[in-house]
Design an enzyme around this catalytic site. Structure first.
Site, PDB file in Angstrom:
ATOM      1  CB  ALA A 147      -0.973  -0.005   1.183  1.00 53.12           C
ATOM      2  CG  LEU A 148       4.520   0.521  -1.981  1.00 49.67           C
ATOM      3  CD1 LEU A 148       5.557   0.349  -3.088  1.00 49.67           C
ATOM      4  CD2 LEU A 148       5.130   0.249  -0.620  1.00 49.67           C
ATOM      5  N   GLY A 169       5.666   8.373   1.168  1.00 50.67           N
ATOM      6  CA  GLY A 169       6.687   8.121   2.201  1.00 50.67           C
ATOM      7  C   GLY A 169       7.549   6.934   1.806  1.00 50.67           C
ATOM      8  CG  HIS A 170       5.889   2.956   1.640  1.00 53.11           C
ATOM      9  ND1 HIS A 170       4.522   3.097   1.677  1.00 53.11           N
ATOM     10  CD2 HIS A 170       6.216   2.240   2.745  1.00 53.11           C
ATOM     11  CE1 HIS A 170       4.035   2.498   2.741  1.00 53.11           C
ATOM     12  NE2 HIS A 170       5.047   1.977   3.413  1.00 53.11           N
ATOM     13  N   GLY A 180      11.376   4.596   7.671  1.00 54.79           N
ATOM     14  CA  GLY A 180      10.854   5.954   7.862  1.00 54.79           C
ATOM     15  C   GLY A 180      10.764   6.307   9.339  1.00 54.79           C
ATOM     16  CE  LYS A 238       3.217   6.437   9.652  1.00 61.20           C
ATOM     17  NZ  LYS A 238       2.701   5.708  10.833  1.00 61.20           N
ATOM     18  CD  GLN A 282       8.994  -0.542  12.032  1.00 63.14           C
ATOM     19  OE1 GLN A 282       8.060  -1.296  12.215  1.00 63.14           O
ATOM     20  NE2 GLN A 282       9.179   0.072  10.880  1.00 63.14           N
ATOM     21  NE  ARG A 311      -1.546   1.038  10.902  1.00 60.18           N
ATOM     22  CZ  ARG A 311      -1.827  -0.185  11.294  1.00 60.18           C
ATOM     23  NH1 ARG A 311      -3.061  -0.545  11.479  1.00 60.18           N
ATOM     24  NH2 ARG A 311      -0.883  -1.061  11.520  1.00 60.18           N
TER      25      ARG A 311
HETATM   26  O1  PAF Z   1       7.192  -0.465   8.891  1.00 59.68           O
HETATM   27  C1  PAF Z   1       6.697  -1.442   8.308  1.00 59.68           C
HETATM   28  O2  PAF Z   1       6.052  -1.318   7.268  1.00 59.68           O
HETATM   29  C2  PAF Z   1       6.855  -2.831   8.904  1.00 59.68           C
HETATM   30  O3  PAF Z   1       6.845  -2.775  10.292  1.00 59.68           O
HETATM   31  C3  PAF Z   1       8.136  -3.546   8.404  1.00 59.68           C
HETATM   32  C4  PAF Z   1       9.396  -2.823   8.848  1.00 59.68           C
HETATM   33  C5  PAF Z   1       8.098  -3.643   6.883  1.00 59.68           C
HETATM   34  C6  PAF Z   1       8.200  -4.967   8.977  1.00 59.68           C
HETATM   35  O4  PAF Z   1       7.097  -5.722   8.593  1.00 59.68           O
END
Ligand code: PAF
Length: 291
Positions: free
Chosen positions: A30-31, A34-35, A147, A149, A153, A187
Site C-alpha cells: 500500500a505504498l 513516504g515509501h 521511515g 514515522k 520501530q 492506514r
Molecule cells: O514499517 C513497516 O512497514 C513494517 O513494520 C516492516 C518494517 C516492513 C516490517 O514488517
C-alpha cells in the site's frame, strides 16, 4: 522492475556481479509517497535496490487490524517501476519466510519494547524484529531504509542489528507529510473523510508541544496538550509523551539531549501514530532573561 516470490530466486536475479551495494526497503505494501521517498533514496545510494512487500502477520496484535490492512500489489508494482525500473521486488507468501511455523521470536529490547507502541501493541516489536531479521539474514543488504514515522520501530531495529550483530547500516528517513501536515501512512486511506480531518489534530498537537516546550515546565505542557483531546468527539488519545529519542526514557533535561514528542490515537477503528523532534528545552530562568 522484477517481481519474485521465493527468496531462493534472488541470487539468479541480481544484476550486479559483486555483493556490494544492495539497499533493502522493507514494506508492507500500500505504498505512498513516504515509501517512495525511501525507495528513491535507496536508489541513489546503492547499486541495486530490493523492495520487500509483505504484510507480516506476527506483528499484528489484533486480527481485525491484519484483516483490514490494505493490499494493492499491482498498484505498488507500477509505482516502483515508475520510480526505478531496475528494482527487485520480493512479495512472498508467509511460508517463504516462516516455513510452517508463523511465529515471532522472543527478543529482549528492554525499555524500547516496554513503552508506547511496545506497551499498547503487545508482541508488535517481537514480530517486526523477527521479520526484519529474516530479511536481513536472507538478503544481506549493505543498507536498509526505514521511515521516522515509526520512530520507535527504528530504535528497535537499530537495537536488533547490534544484538544480532548484523552487518547492515540502518538509514532513517524523514517523515513525509501531506500539505496540511498529516503524516503519510497506509492506514490513512481507511479513515473516513471526517476522521481524516480530525487526524490533523495529531500534528497540530505535536507542533503546539514544540512551541510550549520552550516556555512551560514539562508536566504543564504535557497536560495542556492532552487536554486538547479531552472533548474531541472523534479522537481517542492513547498516549502523548516526550522522551529522549534514542533510549526512549522519559525526557529529563538534566540528563538528556534530544527530546521527541510521540503521539498515538484511535480515530474510529483506525489507529494512527506520529512524532516530532523538539528542541532541547531552555531552562526557565534562561528563557525568561531578556537579551
Ligand atoms: O514499517 C513497516 O512497514 C513494517 O513494520 C516492516 C518494517 C516492513 C516490517 O514488517
Amino acid at each position: 522492475m522484477t517481481l519474485f516470490k521465493h527468496h531462493n530466486e534472488f541470487a539468479a536475479l541480481r544484476k550486479s556481479s559483486t555483493d556490494k551495494g544492495l539497499g533493502l526497503v522493507p514494506t508492507m505494501g500500500a505504498l505512498h509517497q513516504g515509501h517512495l521517498s525511501l525507495i528513491e533514496r535507496a536508489s541513489n545510494e546503492n547499486e541495486e535496490v530490493l523492495v520487500s512487500i509483505f504484510i507480516n502477520p506476527t506483528q499484528f496484535d489484533a486480527p481485525s487490524d491484519l484483516l483490514r490492512y490494505p493490499t494493492e500489489l499491482e498498484a505498488d508494482l507500477s509505482k516502483i517501476n515508475a520510480l526505478n525500473p531496475n528494482c527487485l521486488v520480493y512479495a512472498p507468501q508467509a511460508e517463504d519466510l516462516y516455513g510452517s511455523s508463523v511465529a515471532a521470536k522472543t527478543y529482549d529490547f528492554g525499555l524500547l519494547n516496554q513503552v508506547m507502541e511496545g506497551a499498547h501493541r503487545k508482541g508488535h516489536f517481537q514480530g517486526v524484529a523477527t521479520v526484519v531479521e529474516k530479511l536481513f539474514r536472507i538478503f544481506q543488504p549493505q543498507r536498509a531504509y526505514f521511515g521516522e514515522k515509526d520512530f520507535q520501530q527504528l530504535q528497535v531495529i537499530k537495537q536488533l542489528v547490534q544484538q544480532a550483530q548484523l552487518d547492515v547500516e540502518i538509514v532513517s528517513c524523514p517523515i513525509v507529510r501531506t500539505a496540511v501536515g498529516l503524516a503519510l501512512s497506509s492506514r490513512n486511506q481507511l479513515l473516513t473523510p471526517s476522521a481524516q480531518n480530525a487526524a490533523l489534530e495529531l500534528y497540530a498537537a505535536l507542533k503546539a508541544a514544540k512551541t510550549l516546550w520552550q516556555q512551560t515546565p514539562y508536566a504543564a505542557s504535557l497536560e495542556h496538550i492532552k487536554k486538547r483531546f479531552d472533548q474531541h468527539p472523534e479522537i481517542s488519545l492513547e498516549y502523548f509523551e516526550i522522551r529522549e529519542e534514542t533510549t526512549l526514557e522519559i525526557f529529563d533535561p538534566k540528563h538528556h539531549q534530544h527530546p521527541r514528542a510521540f503521539i498515538a490515537a484511535q480515530l474510529g477503528k483506525i489507529r494512527l501514530i506520529d512524532n516530532l523532534a523538539l528542541e532541547k528545552a531552555i531552562p526557565l530562568q534562561h528563557a525568561n532573561r531578556s537579551c
